[in-house]
Design a protein around this motif. Structure first.
Motif, PDB file in Angstrom:
ATOM      1  N   ASP A  82      -0.037  15.941   4.412  1.00 13.14           N
ATOM      2  CA  ASP A  82       0.861  17.086   4.601  1.00 13.14           C
ATOM      3  C   ASP A  82       2.301  16.620   4.454  1.00 13.14           C
ATOM      4  N   ASP A  83       3.235  17.543   4.627  1.00 12.89           N
ATOM      5  CA  ASP A  83       4.645  17.209   4.416  1.00 12.89           C
ATOM      6  C   ASP A  83       5.164  16.199   5.431  1.00 12.89           C
ATOM      7  N   VAL A  84       4.661  16.255   6.648  1.00 12.68           N
ATOM      8  CA  VAL A  84       5.091  15.295   7.666  1.00 12.68           C
ATOM      9  C   VAL A  84       4.652  13.885   7.276  1.00 12.68           C
ATOM     10  N   GLU A  85       3.417  13.739   6.832  1.00 12.09           N
ATOM     11  CA  GLU A  85       2.941  12.419   6.413  1.00 12.09           C
ATOM     12  C   GLU A  85       3.673  11.943   5.158  1.00 12.09           C
ATOM     13  N   MET A  87       6.767  12.623   4.541  1.00  9.47           N
ATOM     14  CA  MET A  87       8.056  12.159   5.059  1.00  9.47           C
ATOM     15  C   MET A  87       7.914  10.787   5.708  1.00  9.47           C
ATOM     16  N   MET A  88       6.811  10.551   6.396  1.00  9.28           N
ATOM     17  CA  MET A  88       6.580   9.250   7.026  1.00  9.28           C
ATOM     18  C   MET A  88       6.503   8.149   5.971  1.00  9.28           C
ATOM     19  N   CYS A  89       5.871   8.448   4.844  1.00 11.04           N
ATOM     20  CA  CYS A  89       5.846   7.485   3.730  1.00 11.04           C
ATOM     21  C   CYS A  89       7.263   7.188   3.262  1.00 11.04           C
ATOM     22  N   ASN A 141      -0.743   2.064  13.750  1.00 12.34           N
ATOM     23  CA  ASN A 141      -1.417   2.930  12.773  1.00 12.34           C
ATOM     24  C   ASN A 141      -2.645   2.278  12.132  1.00 12.34           C
ATOM     25  N   VAL A 146       0.911   4.840   7.744  1.00 18.95           N
ATOM     26  CA  VAL A 146       0.896   6.276   8.043  1.00 18.95           C
ATOM     27  C   VAL A 146      -0.482   6.687   8.553  1.00 18.95           C
ATOM     28  N   LYS A 147      -0.606   6.781   9.855  1.00 11.45           N
ATOM     29  CA  LYS A 147      -1.804   7.328  10.515  1.00 11.45           C
ATOM     30  C   LYS A 147      -3.113   6.715  10.020  1.00 11.45           C
TER      31      LYS A 147
END
Length: 204
Positions: A82-85, A87-89, A141, A146-147
């Protein structure tokens, strides 16, 4: 019809290697045009902003290595779910770029006295500041940034970390087990392993 790719960069790994990793991972064929540093002054003005690497996709020329890598990663579904992930990248890549810029600035310093003076603070303060935080992110993580998912941030850090170590003549990974494990994980992906075995040997 599949897109055609042509990458132009110096005969080094450098900023081009994350792009090469992603192209290899995706099984994307491309022309890997490598130029000598002596050739660069004559062709510099023919590039969009006087910098390399550039990548042509179906004849259209693009620059900015991270943006190119991000585009390829999107095609390969490596930007998170998703967009949050996504952004995390970007945060990981941008933060690692902060470190890379400082190491590159030191490496390019032509005054040997100034370079030697800066080496201690770089290796003893700046590098540990970033590495320790990357270590914690990987631990939090499950070995990825990322997660617990494989993303282009993992490819980017693994590729450029190797380059930074070669530039500084330091094996940083021995001090940071989570980063070392990530590098080994990426390096042993079959497509990446095959690329590493056949790529040209360069100093960095």
């Amino acid at each position: 019809m599949a897109s055609s790719y042509k990458m132009t960069y110096f005969d080094i790994r450098g900023l081009g290697e994350p792009i090469r990793y992603l192209l290899a991972y995706g099984g994307i064929e491309y022309e890997d045009k490598r130029i000598a540093f002596e050739e660069w002054p004559a062709m510099k003005n023919s590039t969009p902003y006087g910098k390399l690497p550039t990548v042509e996709i179906d004849g259209q020329l693009f620059h900015q290595s991270a943006a190119i890598a991000r585009y390829i990663a999107k095609q390969l579904k490596l930007t998170g779910d998703d967009d949050v992930e996504a952004m995390m990248c970007d945060i990981v890549v941008d933060t690692f770029t902060d470190l890379r810029v400082q190491t590159s600035s030191w490496f390019r310093e032509k005054d040997e006295a100034i370079k030697e003076k800066k080496r201690g603070p770089l290796l003893n303060e700046i590098v540990p500041f970033y590495m320790e935080r990357f270590e914690k992110e990987l631990e939090k993580n499950s070995g990825n940034f990322v997660k617990g998912k494989l993303t282009w941030a993992d490819f980017y850090v693994a590729a450029v970390m190797e380059v930074i170590g070669d530039m500084c003549k330091e094996n940083f990974l021995e001090k940071y087990p989570n980063l070392k494990a990530l590098n080994e994980k990426i390096s042993n992906i079959p497509q990446i392993k095959d690329w590493i075995q056949k790529r040209p040997i360069t100093p960095f």
